[in-house]
Design an enzyme around this catalytic site. Structure first.
Site, PDB file in Angstrom:
ATOM      1  N   GLY A  25       0.689  -1.309  -0.145  1.00  0.00           N
ATOM      2  CA  GLY A  25      -0.077  -0.017  -0.118  1.00  0.00           C
ATOM      3  C   GLY A  25       0.743   1.347  -0.100  1.00  0.00           C
ATOM      4  CG  ASP A  63       0.080   9.816   3.415  1.00  0.00           C
ATOM      5  OD1 ASP A  63       0.475   8.614   3.626  1.00  0.00           O
ATOM      6  OD2 ASP A  63       0.105  10.744   4.201  1.00  0.00           O
ATOM      7  N   GLY A  64       0.177   6.560   1.200  1.00  0.00           N
ATOM      8  CA  GLY A  64       1.168   6.149   0.585  1.00  0.00           C
ATOM      9  C   GLY A  64       2.980   6.922   0.926  1.00  0.00           C
ATOM     10  CG  ASP A  79       6.487  -4.310   7.159  1.00  0.00           C
ATOM     11  OD1 ASP A  79       6.669  -3.287   7.223  1.00  0.00           O
ATOM     12  OD2 ASP A  79       5.182  -5.026   6.767  1.00  0.00           O
ATOM     13  CG  ASP A  89       0.150  -8.786   6.503  1.00  0.00           C
ATOM     14  OD1 ASP A  89      -0.489  -8.923   7.478  1.00  0.00           O
ATOM     15  OD2 ASP A  89       0.566  -7.259   6.507  1.00  0.00           O
ATOM     16  CE  LYS A 114       7.537   1.008   6.887  1.00  0.00           C
ATOM     17  NZ  LYS A 114       8.094   0.434   8.163  1.00  0.00           N
TER      18      LYS A 114
END
Length: 466
Positions: free
Chosen positions: A91, A124-125, A261, A251, A112
Site C-alpha cells: 500500500g 497517502d502512501g 517490516d 502478511d 516504503k
C-alpha cells in the site's frame, strides 16, 4: 555506477501479472540523502554509485540497468491480529529491483513510503521520517546481533509535511529502500488459496522452493518444512535478542524466515513475557513471550493455504517439528550471545530455562546479563547475580566451553553493553526533529556495528545458520 559484481535479476516476472500491479513512484519536492548503506550495497555491487546516482535511483526511482522495467506492487492478503483481511497488499511500497548478492541469493530492493498503489486504501502512501529512522535503528541493531533481517539500504528525506493521527503533526517525510531476501509473505499464499487459484499456488510454491531454498522438488510439503525451520529460528532469535516485533501478522512473515517490516518494535529491557511493543496490542497477542506462538500460528495459516494443492497428512509433520526446532534454535542463539559452545541438548535446555527464570526476576537487564557473562563466567565483581535464581545459571554455564575468540575484541572491555532502549531511540529522533542533528543516529549505528564485529569474532557467535 554499478560494479561488475552487480547481477540484475527479473525472477519475479516468472510469476506473471496475477501476482502484482505495475505502479508509478511518487514525485517528491526534495530528495535529501540521509543514509546510504554502503556495506549492504557492496554485497550487491551498488557501492560504486555516486550520491547523485544513488538519489536518482532510490529517491527518484530511475530504473537500475537491465532490471525490472517498472515498479511492482505485490498482491497479498493476511490475518491482522487474527482477523482475515483481503483488502491489503503493497500500500505504500513496491518491488523496485531484484539482484543477486555475493552469496548468490536472490535479493529484492523494496520501498516504503514511495507513494500510493491500488492497495493504499485511504492512506497517502508516504512514510514519516521518524518511522524511517526507527526502521534503520531496528535493522542495524538486529543485524549486529546476528539475526536474519532486512537491511535498511537507503533513507532519503522527501520534504513533505505529513499528517498523522497517532503522532505530532505535521511531521517530516522520507522514502526508505530495504534490501531483503525476497518479499513473499505467508499472506501471499493465503490470497491465492482464498481466491481458489491452485495453479498460481503451485507456481508460487515452485518459485519459492527454487529461488529461496535451492529445491527443485515443487513439493508443497517440502516448502512448508523449509519455512517451518526458518520461522522457528526467527522466533528463537527474537527471544534471545529480547526483541518484540510488535505486529506479527501473517502478511508480515516472510517465507524465507527473514525479519522485516518494522513498525512499533521495541527491545524489552527485562525478561518480561507480557511486554508489548504496539500500543494497540491490547490483548498482548504479540507480547515478548508469545512471539513463538504467534509465528507458529502464522505457519499454520500457510499450511492451510497449501492444503489446496497438498494434503493434511503430507503437511502436518512440518508443523509438528516447530517446537523442537524452536528450542534448538533458542539454545544456539542464547549461547551465541554468551560466547559458549553447546553441550548436551537436555542440559542446555535446562540451562536456558534457568536463565529465563532468573532474568524474569528483573534484577538485571537482558543486555547486561549477556555482556557480564560473555565467555560463560562472570567477568567482573558485582552483586547483581547473588540471588538464588542465578546459582543454577552459574553452575550450568560452568560446564560449557568458551567459544574460540569469544573475548577477542575491545568491545568486551567497555563499561556498558550496547543496547537500544526506547528512551535512546526517542532521544535520537528528538535530536533530528528539533535540531536536525544526525550525529547521535550515526554514532548509534557505529556502536551497533562495533558490537556486531565483537560478536562475529567468536566462531560460536551469531544467530545465523552456517
Amino acid at each position: 555506477m554499478a560494479s561488475t559484481r552487480y547481477r540484475p535479476e527479473r525472477a519475479i516476472l516468472e510469476l506473471g501479472g496475477d501476482f502484482y500491479d505495475p505502479v508509478v513512484a511518487a514525485e517528491f519536492p526534495q530528495t535529501i540523502l540521509r543514509f546510504r548503506n554502503d556495506r549492504a550495497a557492496a554485497g550487491v555491487g551498488l557501492d560504486g554509485l555516486s550520491d547523485a546516482a544513488w538519489i536518482d535511483h532510490f529517491g527518484g526511482f530511475a530504473l537500475l540497468p537491465d532490471n525490472l522495467t517498472e515498479p511492482l506492487a505485490l498482491r497479498y492478503h493476511g490475518h491482522q491480529f487474527r482477523v482475515y483481511n483481503p483488502d491489503i497488499g503493497d500500500g505504500r511500497g513496491f518491488l523496485f529491483a531484484q539482484l543477486r548478492d555475493d552469496a548468490g541469493r536472490l535479493m529484492d530492493l523494496g520501498t516504503k513510503g514511495s507513494g500510493q498503489t491500488p492497495y493504499s486504501r485511504f492512506g497517502d502512501g508516504r512514510l514519516t521520517l521518524k518511522g524511517a529512522v526507527r526502521e534503520l535503528l531496528a535493522t542495524e541493531m538486529l543485524e549486529a546481533l546476528g539475526l536474519e533481517t532486512s537491511r535498511t539500504f537507503s533513507l532519503i528525506e522527501t520534504g513533505e509535511a505529513l499528517e498523522r493521527n497517532d503522532e505530532p503533526s505535521p511531521t517530516r517525510s522520507a522514502v526508505l529502500v530495504r534490501l531483503s531476501h525476497g518479499h513473499i509473505r505467508i499472506g501471499t499464499f493465503q490470497r491465492l488459496a482464498t481466491l481458489d487459484q491452485p495453479d498460481n499456488l503451485r507456481k508460487l510454491t515452485d518459485y519459492c522452493l527454487r529461488h529461496f531454498f535451492a529445491d527443485e522438488s515443487g513439493d508443497p510439503a517440502r516448502l512448508l518444512d523449509h519455512v517451518a525451520a526458518r520461522t522457528a529460528r526467527l522466533a528463537a532469535s527474537y527471544i534471545a535478542a529480547g526483541f518484540v516485533h510488535g505486529v506479527l501478522n501473517s502478511d508480515n512473515i516472510n517465507v524465507t524466515g527473514e525479519s522485516f517490516d518494522y513498525g512499533p518494535w521495541r527491545f524489552t529491557p527485562y525478561w518480561d513475557g507480557a511486554f508489548t511493543a504496539a500500543y494497540f496490542d491490547h490483548a498482548g497477542l504479540y507480547a515478548f513471550a508469545r512471539q513463538p506462538e504467534a509465528i507458529h500460528w502464522d505457519l499454520v495459516q500457510l499450511a492451510l493455504s497449501l492444503k489446496l494443492i497438498s494434503t493434511a497428512e503430507a503437511l502436518t509433520p512440518a508443523l509438528d517439528t516447530f517446537a523442537d526446532r524452536f528450542r534448538g534454535a533458542l539454545r544456539d542463539a542464547v549461547f551465541a550471545r554468551l560466547g559458549v559452545l553447546p553441550g548436551e541438548l537436555a542440559d542446555d535446555l535446562a540451562l536456558i530455562a534457568a536463565i529465563e527464570s532468573a532474568l524474569a526476576t528483573e534484577t538485571v537487564t537482558i543486555d547486561r546479563f549477556y555482556f557480564d557473562w560473555r565467555s560463560g563466567s562472570l567477568r567482573a565483581a558485582t552483586d547483581r547475580y547473588d540471588g538464588e535464581g542465578f546459582a543454577e545459571v552459574r553452575a550450568g554455564l560452568a560446564r560449557l566451553a568458551q567459544a574460540p575468540g569469544a573475548l577477542d575484541h575491545s568491545y568486551w572491555s567497555d563499561a556498558e553493553p550496547c543496547a537500544m532502549p526506547i528512551e535512546e531511540v526517542e532521544a535520537i529522533w528528538a535530536a533530528i526533529d528539533r535540531e536536525d542533528d544526525w550525529a547521535p543516529l550515526h554514532a548509534k549505528i557505529t556502536a551497533a556495528r562495533r558490537m556486531g564485529a565483537a560478536l562475529e569474532k567468536s566462531t560460536g557467535s551469531g544467530m545465523k545458520p552456517a
